[in-house]
Design an enzyme around this catalytic site. Sequence first.
Site, short mmCIF file in Angstrom:
data_model
loop_
_atom_site.label_atom_id
_atom_site.label_comp_id
_atom_site.label_asym_id
_atom_site.label_seq_id
_atom_site.Cartn_x
_atom_site.Cartn_y
_atom_site.Cartn_z
N GLU A 35 -65.76 82.52 78.21
CA GLU A 35 -65.45 82.68 79.63
C GLU A 35 -66.38 81.85 80.51
O GLU A 35 -65.98 81.31 81.55
CB GLU A 35 -65.55 84.17 80.00
CG GLU A 35 -65.23 84.53 81.43
CD GLU A 35 -63.80 84.22 81.83
OE1 GLU A 35 -63.58 83.19 82.48
OE2 GLU A 35 -62.89 85.01 81.49
N GLU A 38 -77.47 66.26 87.38
CA GLU A 38 -78.39 65.80 86.36
C GLU A 38 -78.95 64.42 86.73
O GLU A 38 -78.36 63.71 87.55
CB GLU A 38 -77.65 65.65 85.02
CG GLU A 38 -76.90 66.87 84.57
CD GLU A 38 -77.81 67.98 84.10
OE1 GLU A 38 -78.90 67.68 83.58
OE2 GLU A 38 -77.45 69.16 84.28
N LYS A 79 -63.37 71.14 81.02
CA LYS A 79 -62.90 72.45 81.48
C LYS A 79 -61.38 72.48 81.61
O LYS A 79 -60.73 73.46 81.24
CB LYS A 79 -63.56 72.79 82.81
CG LYS A 79 -65.09 72.95 82.69
CD LYS A 79 -65.75 72.91 84.05
CE LYS A 79 -67.26 73.12 83.95
NZ LYS A 79 -67.94 72.79 85.24
N GLY A 86 -74.97 78.15 87.85
CA GLY A 86 -76.12 78.93 88.27
C GLY A 86 -76.50 79.95 87.23
O GLY A 86 -75.69 80.34 86.39
#
Lengths: 434, 434
Positions: B127, B188, B203, B300
Amino acid sequence: MKPVKVGICGLGTVGGGTFNVLKRNAEEITRRAGRTIEVVQVAARSNNPLCDTGDVPVTDDVFAVADNPDVDVVVELIGGYTVARELVLRAIENGKHVITANKALIAVYGNEIFAKAQEKGVMVGFEAAVAGGVPIIKAIREGLAANRINWLAGIINGTGNFILTEMREKGRTFEDVLKEAQERGYAEADPTFDVEGIDAAHKLTILASLAFGIPLQFEKAYTEGITQLTTEDVNYAEALGYRIKHLGVARKTEQGIELRVHPTLVPVEQLLANVNGVMNAVMVNGDAVGSTLYYGAGAGMEPTASAVVADIIDVARTLETEPGERVPALAFQANALSDYPVLPIEQCESAYYLRIKAQDHPGVLAQVATILSERGINIVSIMQKEAEEHDGLIPIILLTHRVVEARMIEAIAALEAVDSVINPVVRIRVEQLD
Amino acid sequence: MKPVKVGICGLGTVGGGTFNVLKRNAEEITRRAGRTIEVVQVAARSNNPLCDTGDVPVTDDVFAVADNPDVDVVVELIGGYTVARELVLRAIENGKHVITANKALIAVYGNEIFAKAQEKGVMVGFEAAVAGGVPIIKAIREGLAANRINWLAGIINGTGNFILTEMREKGRTFEDVLKEAQERGYAEADPTFDVEGIDAAHKLTILASLAFGIPLQFEKAYTEGITQLTTEDVNYAEALGYRIKHLGVARKTEQGIELRVHPTLVPVEQLLANVNGVMNAVMVNGDAVGSTLYYGAGAGMEPTASAVVADIIDVARTLETEPGERVPALAFQANALSDYPVLPIEQCESAYYLRIKAQDHPGVLAQVATILSERGINIVSIMQKEAEEHDGLIPIILLTHRVVEARMIEAIAALEAVDSVINPVVRIRVEQLD
């Protein structure tokens, strides 16, 4: 694997939709569920022209479905409290799983129903009871299970949201839009449940139980409708950067749980403020995840059926699972519900929008400010408009910081006691949703 | 019931968050899961100052966790493809359930991993791999299981969305915002995965598999980044009533499945157009439910941990369930995946925004219109601006109806061959999302 055998009680909008979706998407559903789902009986008083039941036996006795030994899952879509309650309890008694879209039934009799289901080891699915096809119940119950939920706020009545959207976008009055909603079939002939917030309170009661692990306590929900809203307030709100939405709000505080449905000013940049027409959306804030939002059609034949069928698939996937291994109906294990209290509205806290009409005397503004400040109510912004032509009265509009409702009630009484203030003072709650 | 024993591999941002959430919300989680979740081992190369592991044994060898007979669930949070793949396969081989937040791993090696998990009868939860704490995988896999999914479209890379939001709101250039994002730690040091759309394509690959019941096919996803976007186009889009978002789009057509990541003009009134900053959102359209949307923090420490822990709770709830009774990893039963083809980008269809710079000769506009109409491309709206001061060139901006990409490629080649047209012609896809 052997098929799951379903009996559908009620062949109205949602029942017809459920039948159709199960039929049309049978192949796709089997590929997901791992077994076929077979409708073996339907109970209906009359035909639904949008639904061809074909060879499936139709009875006019819902209890025949609850008693049918061939049925594994009883789908209750007849609505109402009385017969629906009896039907659901009888089906559970007979060891059948139950799926329902009936928010009133769950909000009012859910504790009894879930206790019975726990005893009998069967599942009760009610995803369709809140926000139609939006899987909000699964999101709270499973998707956010890692979180302590801080609060949730939702637009969970499509009719009310349609009315508010029209009032704002087209400057129409409440009465005018309500009439159209009734003609279009969005609102019932008796619109009380929708416009007085009762329907939203049913749904909020369910969401709060799932979020906070408390029993269903519909009788403790505070409910305020949208019938008193004027386009004047809608416009002032807009000028202040807010939109008025009819929200259900549930919040956990140190004192207890707030459970309240009322018109609410929401900042225009919030997604919830931009949910228009008959659409529903629920924002859920958890301690780990922060704020999340779930949006979609809150009613309608197939959106609601989407949720009913998702529940049937959940049953199908776990048909032979031990009851203790299934996801508990109210998200928390039945023996782990909390008695954390639901707060009376006087102990709830929110910010406020006030609109005061006063005679154009010097010093009115100072009086207003003094009354609020004496009660510790901080003003965020205030505007006094020019006297209005038709009555010579001046409107004073202000936004306050958060304050306990009891103190605001007191302040409003004091404001209304001022000679030059015309009663009543309009007050609408404000939520920043952050 | 006996506790679930968890081993966490990787104690960086997500690993530390997972450890902390499990600890802080232990009581609430047990009330939901019906059993306690116990972290019995952690593998980490160094300490995480934001996470106090207390008495939990820490090793620097992730494989020690995969081999630990006390561990029921291995949580892979080390990232990357190589060691992560070995770790996950070894854990599964040892009969352990696996939870991962690693989208690259799932998108690229998911088919191998799920096959192995199927063989061993263990669960693989991911998930957290898409949209951080938003339970989008559960929503598609279970909440919308009744639907044939028509399409989905998502803002699934927070860094890219932060850059686009800043460009629009503050008129800043791509390079300027990227630099800030890197300084703030959103992006990054090597931002390729984010700004070139590779992360989003990972994704999207996962979401498309869940939605359409196809194997993971990352190598077939079309990927276009946001590095070429100019504030000029952002502003023209705004003037036309659109916002530019970096979307992942998956759509089922009669020919096959479109799988594409690219900058996209989205109507400003769509909720997706109003998802700003680092937030993520995914819109999913099903044949029964219509359009639904899921929104929240896409990355996060704790939002991602929220999803990891939700997966652990799913495992806890069904620890003793027969494997066949569990929800299949890719939403469809492993033996029911389809070989429906993923379409090359030339066969995908969308509407287009074109910006053409041309010398200010009479007849340019007519030439442009002719080239498009000869190829059956219908123009929705067109505007020709005054010649720009600095170069004397005229910008022609237009929106087209939907057309197959191959035809648009041809048209652009023809446009670029016109003498007075300055190359290249800018083209950005447009999606109405309705």
